[in-house]
Design a protein around this motif. Structure first.
Motif: not given
Length: 433
Positions: A90, A94, A147, A160
């Motif tokens: 991820t 991203h 996300i 993230i």
């Protein structure tokens, strides 16, 4: 697989030890990021800022790799090692949905790079999706849910996307390095030593609080000194007005745009497929702008040459109190012969350097937590007077942009120019570059 390494000016080496990561890097959708500038129009102000989204995504991945390696080795009771690959994937992907001059383009053509990132990851048509499905049929959806902030493991989501995450940590260091601005430097090594997983997500040991505090201040300084620089915003205004003019002209000049800028047609027609979006990058757009420099439409041609040749607009800072006087200044711009719809603009840039958790707001932020001696968590601004001074307050300014010619006396337009400058003085506007 045999370990692959990428030489990197920020992280020294970026280590790829997993075949899936290496395969993702080699997909056409990820390679496209080499052709998307990380800083957009800021490269026209900080000439070293020519680095790409590709290098930033690799950097975010490398920080994620280091963190998950630490978690796997030191915090096995608090961290599920099965999540490590998801975090690294991820982090790598991203920003894969960012487009040409993404934020300016998004506002004008109503695209959303986060939504397009999710489409690239989940669409069976993409090479990225095909690589991810080799891990598990549902793995693309897992990545997309991280996300989208809907993945159930808060630790993964916060690594993230939070107020201190792998994305922000890399872009501050990377943008600082390439722009030559030292404001964005902070002690990443120390932060990696004190970060740890907790039940509620991610937290930091108390003995590393000052490194986290320094990170918050670095972020504030980079926004004020680099990301909100008035010349970069002037170029953004030029780009915005250039594309707005092209969008206005298209219905009556379809043949011209079909020849000069064919990849923009789906955006003018509002019939955009994923492949149309992926066909655009900064180089394609700049080529179109160079063609438009010879357009029979004088406004389109002039705005294009101003953008390509960096003929920036000038600006003044205004407040709510004197904003009402901007209409008079637009009238003077029109009297000189410039269409104010394309030669003026209001540009507002504000940022919230740090915020504590406030559930009542539309998009509450995950606050930064510091682990105390008795293991309870304390919110950062409650411990740091410096961060407290920034918490919950927006910083930035409102600017009115106009052609540089308005400040140059000419024999023809001397009266209007003098009146324009008088408004700047008398209405207490603050002049800036």
């Amino acid at each position: 697989m045999i370990e692959k390494v990428f030489r990197d000016p920020v992280h020294n080496y970026i280590h790829v030890e997993n075949q899936v990561i290496y395969d993702l890097i080699n997909t056409k959708e990820f390679q496209r990021l080499r052709r998307i500038k990380q800083l957009g129009t800021s490269g026209y102000t900080f000439h070293g800022g020519e680095h790409s989204r590709f290098s930033h995504c690799l950097g975010a991945y490398e920080i994620a790799r280091r963190i998950t390696q630490i978690f796997d080795e030191k915090y096995q009771d608090d961290w599920d090692h099965h999540e490590s690959l998801l975090v690294m994937v991820t982090a790598l992907l991203h920003d894969v949905g960012h487009g040409a001059y993404s934020h300016t383009f998004e506002r004008l053509f109503d695209t959303d790079h986060e939504e397009i990132t999710r489409q690239i990851i989940t669409s069976p048509e993409t090479e990225i999706n095909q690589v991810l499905r080799q891990l598990a049929p549902d793995f693309p959806e897992k990545v997309a849910s991280v996300i989208n902030h809907t993945y159930p493991n808060k630790q993964v989501v916060q690594l993230i996307s939070s107020q201190i995450d792998v994305d922000r940590m890399d872009y501050l260091l990377r943008d600082s390095y390439f722009t030559g601005a030292s404001y964005g430097q902070f002690d990443l090594t120390r932060i990696l030593r004190v970060i740890r997983p907790v039940a509620q997500g991610i937290a930091f040991k108390r003995n590393g609080m000052h490194a986290v505090e320094d990170y918050v201040l670095s972020r504030y300084q980079m926004y004020m000194q680099v990301y909100f620089h008035p010349a970069s915003r002037a170029m953004e205004v030029l780009l915005q007005n250039l594309l707005k003019r092209a969008k206005f002209l298209y219905p009556d000049h379809k043949a011209y745009f079909a020849t000069s800028s064919p990849n923009l047609l789906p955006f003018f027609e509002k019939k955009v497929e994923l492949q149309d979006y992926l066909a655009l990058d900064d180089g394609v757009m700049n080529t179109y702008f160079q063609v438009w420099m010879t357009s029979p439409d004088t406004i389109l041609a002039d705005l294009a040459q101003r953008f390509i040749n960096r003929k920036v607009f000038k600006s003044i800072i205004f407040s709510e109190k004197n904003e009402k006087n901007l209409d008079l200044m637009r009238d003077l711009v029109a009297q000189v012969g410039f269409d104010p719809d394309y030669y003026t603009a209001i540009h507002r840039n504000f940022d919230l350097p740090y915020d504590f958790y406030r559930p009542e707001v539309k998009r509450p932020r995950t606050q930064i937590e510091i682990i105390q001696k008795d293991n309870h968590l304390a919110e950062l601004s409650s411990l740091s007077p410096l961060v407290e001074s920034l918490a919950g307050t927006r910083h930035g300014d409102n600017r009115f942009y106009f052609p540089k010619e308005m400040l140059t006396d000419t024999s023809i337009f001397s009266q209007q120019n003098q009146a324009f400058k008088a408004h700047i003085r008398n209405d207490h506007f603050i002049y800036g570059e």
